[in-house]
Scaffold this active site. Structure first.
Site, short mmCIF file in Angstrom:
data_model
loop_
_atom_site.label_atom_id
_atom_site.label_comp_id
_atom_site.label_asym_id
_atom_site.label_seq_id
_atom_site.Cartn_x
_atom_site.Cartn_y
_atom_site.Cartn_z
N GLU A 1 2.42 9.38 2.69
CA GLU A 1 3.83 9.75 2.52
C GLU A 1 4.48 10.06 3.86
OE1 GLU A 1 5.07 8.95 -0.14
OE2 GLU A 1 3.20 8.79 -1.26
N HIS B 1 3.87 -2.42 -3.64
CA HIS B 1 2.56 -1.78 -3.74
C HIS B 1 1.46 -2.78 -4.12
CE1 HIS B 1 5.23 1.74 -4.24
NE2 HIS B 1 4.27 2.38 -3.60
ZN LIG Z 1 4.18 4.40 -0.29
#
Ligand SMILES: [Zn+2]
Length: 641
Positions: free
Chosen positions: A61, A153
């Site tokens: 993150e 992703h």
């Molecule tokens: Zn990410």
């Protein structure tokens, strides 16, 4: 900090905030995300344990923050998958005991059979194509999807695996230095996988020299994931307006009954001002790209239009619902964008050619959590020269659990066709805000804007290229917002300021010439008008595109990587030719059989693009070959259905 010599995510010591136990609609959240300002961790649920328990999740993150302050990779399709991959790479570097991501937070072993979220060594990660744990390991497995911002992703598995191969060969520290060099020096917002290959090869060359085995290792790794050498993704095309230049100014002198003037760009006498209206002008008006129509919101929040003809401005009310706040006009009067005076997350878009309306709900982008929302309303709007993109600023509020609230303005880019929107610039610390964006006149990625601190009551006019991330200071400090506007050739920016005149502060418009980079002021501003605000530099004339006689004749034959790639079923191939000649562009399959002729004609020098539709072709590798006289160049592309 010690390894890459970087001080926090912004390289300026930014304080990092983390919020845990974050919920979604009152339910435990199965996610962690970077909000652009704050790291947020949910408590998990069916699939995950509390996400703050994963060291690599936390590093992932935070790396989104670093990426935002460096390459700022657009969070969609291949550039988005690179964004995700960069976060995985540095997540794996921090949690360096293994090559898996999220192994500390997996609860549901039936969806994640290996016990990890993602695996660099084997991106298939115990899954089958389409299952939650599976990622492609090479380009022939690339997934074309509209889900997950175009598979950010999913397809990150391909660059992840390339990184792993380099690290296996050279060791983690060297691989990390190469990737960090590529991220901080070469990758841009629009970079694709081919650009990541070129960027990491360049970064390895910077560190170890062109003939070093490290460079070959990087090339081998990208070859292994089927991202082959090529010439990179070309920057977006440019256009420029041609005609007579004017500056639209809003009068602020209460003794003058006129509200709106069109003025020559250099004032020699009062006869260089031409009054257009006496109606109250609420905020910055919009001018059509041919310079002939002005649209503005009046003091009653109604929408008005007038012609830039001082002899006959023909002002009319366009809409009398009394709800409008701001307005922008698309090119050729093809479209109109509006915001309302309410606390309203809507941008109202009207396609005037097809008589269709659309609404866009603004969101402030959060990485890994597409539905996190902090934006309350939008204000200033600006269309790019193509009319396909709208820059807007938005007011955001993030409420903390103990009554602490962060408020800021940021600048976002909306893709009209897809509805995709994203922040062009990371949010800033403290009470710093950016807003009032206005596109440049010649580049689809350059714009000017205000940067201010409310507590210090100080504003700077800045300009930036959101593709490269380069930012320049145009003017400041100012005591008021600048509402800057680019000149027709992008060599000057005009903006609103206060100047001392006859012993009092007056609103004024100044012009600042720019340096060669077209984003940095020269420091020698010139006053254009006194008692005036909201400058809008415009051209009465037409816009010249690159498809018309090319202003810059290419130096040599260039064949660019097709975009998108892989694709299904259409892609665009761009090429440049320096002289008049017979040009052929043909597509071949892996057996060398010609499957399509895209171009076969005599062409003048210039930059060209052609669409290729592979609807009738099977998945696989194809080659396209450009022949110009004796010169030829071949590139490969991939159809994935
Ligand atoms: Zn990410």
């Amino acid at each position: 900090r010690t390894f890459h010599n970087r001080n926090s995510v912004d390289d300026k010591g930014m304080t990092l905030y983390s919020i845990i136990h974050v919920t979604r609609n009152g339910q435990p959240m199965e996610n962690a995300f970077w909000s652009g300002k704050v790291m947020c961790y949910g408590d998990g649920g069916v699939y995950f344990k509390p996400l703050a328990g994963g060291l690599d999740v936390a590093a992932h993150e935070m790396t989104h923050g670093v990426t935002q302050y460096t390459a700022n990779l657009e969070y969609r399709d291949q550039s988005g998958a690179l964004n995700e991959s960069i976060s995985d790479v540095f997540g794996a570097m921090v949690d360096s005991a293994n090559w898996t991501m999220g192994e500390q937070i997996i609860k549901d072993r039936s969806s994640f059979p290996t016990g990890a979220l993602r695996d660099f060594v084997d991106p298939h990660n115990g899954g089958t194509p389409g299952s939650q744990s599976w990622q492609p390991a090479k380009m022939s497995e690339f997934v074309n999807t509209t889900q997950d911002n175009g598979g950010v992703h999913i397809n990150s598995g391909i660059p992840n695996h390339a990184f792993y191969l380099v690290a296996r060969d050279l060791g983690r520290p060297k691989a990390a230095r190469i990737w960090y060099g590529a991220l901080s020096n070469y990758l841009t917002r629009s970079s694709q996988f081919i650009d990541a290959r070129i960027a990491t090869v360049k970064a390895a060359t910077d560190l170890y020299g062109a003939t070093a085995p490290e460079v070959q290792s990087v090339k081998n790794a990208w070859d292994a994931v089927e991202v082959y050498d090529g010439s990179g993704t070309p920057p977006p095309p440019t256009t420029k307006p041609q005609g007579t230049e004017w500056i639209l100014v809003t009068n602020t002198d209460p003794n003058d009954p006129n509200s709106l003037y069109m003025a020559k760009t250099t004032i020699q006498s009062t006869s260089d001002y031409f009054p257009l209206s006496r109606t109250i002008v609420f905020n910055r008006p919009a001018v059509s790209d041919n310079g002939q129509i002005v649209v503005f919101v009046d003091g009653d929040y109604n929408l008005r239009a007038l012609y830039t003809n001082p002899q006959n401005p023909q002002e009319t009310l366009l809409d009398t619902s009394g709800v409008w706040w701001s307005v922008a006009l698309g090119p050729g009067l093809s479209s109109l964008a509006l915001t309302s005076k309410f606390v309203d997350t809507t941008i109202y878009y009207f396609d005037l050619l097809h008589k269709q309306a659309k609404i866009f709900k603004i969101v402030t982008q959060s990485f890994d959590a597409p539905d996190a929302r902090t934006a309350l309303y939008a204000d200033a709007l600006s269309f790019d020269p193509s009319g396909q993109f709208l820059l807007f600023d938005a007011f955001n509020e993030i409420r903390g659990s103990i009554g602490d609230t962060i408020r800021f303005w940021n600048i976002n880019l909306l893709n009209i066709a897809t509805g995709q929107m994203g922040s062009v610039f990371p949010p800033l610390g403290g009470d710093l805000s950016i807003g009032n964006p206005a596109f440049s006149k010649t580049s689809p990625t350059r714009f000017t804007f205000d940067y201010w601190s409310r507590s210090l009551n100080v504003d700077y006019v800045l300009a930036a290229d959101f593709n490269t991330g380069n930012v320049g200071t145009v003017a400041g400090p100012l005591m008021v917002l600048g509402y800057p506007t680019y000149s027709a050739d992008d060599r000057t920016i005009a903006y609103h300021t206060l100047i001392n005149y006859q012993s009092a502060n007056h609103d004024a418009i100044q012009k600042m010439p720019l340096q060669a980079d077209m984003i940095t002021g020269t420091g020698s501003a010139e006053t254009h008008s006194i008692d005036a605000a909201f400058p809008v530099w415009f051209v009465i004339g037409t816009r010249v595109g690159v498809d018309e006689p090319a202003p810059n004749v290419p130096q040599r034959v260039m064949l660019y990587q097709n975009y998108p790639n892989p694709f299904n079923p259409t892609t665009t191939i761009r090429y440049s030719i320096p002289s008049f000649g017979l040009v052929t562009l043909k597509v071949y399959n892996v057996l060398g059989q010609e499957v399509r002729t895209l171009v076969n004609e005599q062409l003048p020098p210039g930059n060209y693009q052609v669409q290729f539709d592979a609807l009738d072709l099977v998945s696989g590798v194809y080659f396209y070959r450009l022949q110009v006289g004796k010169y030829s160049e071949v590139m490969r592309m991939l159809v994935v259905k």
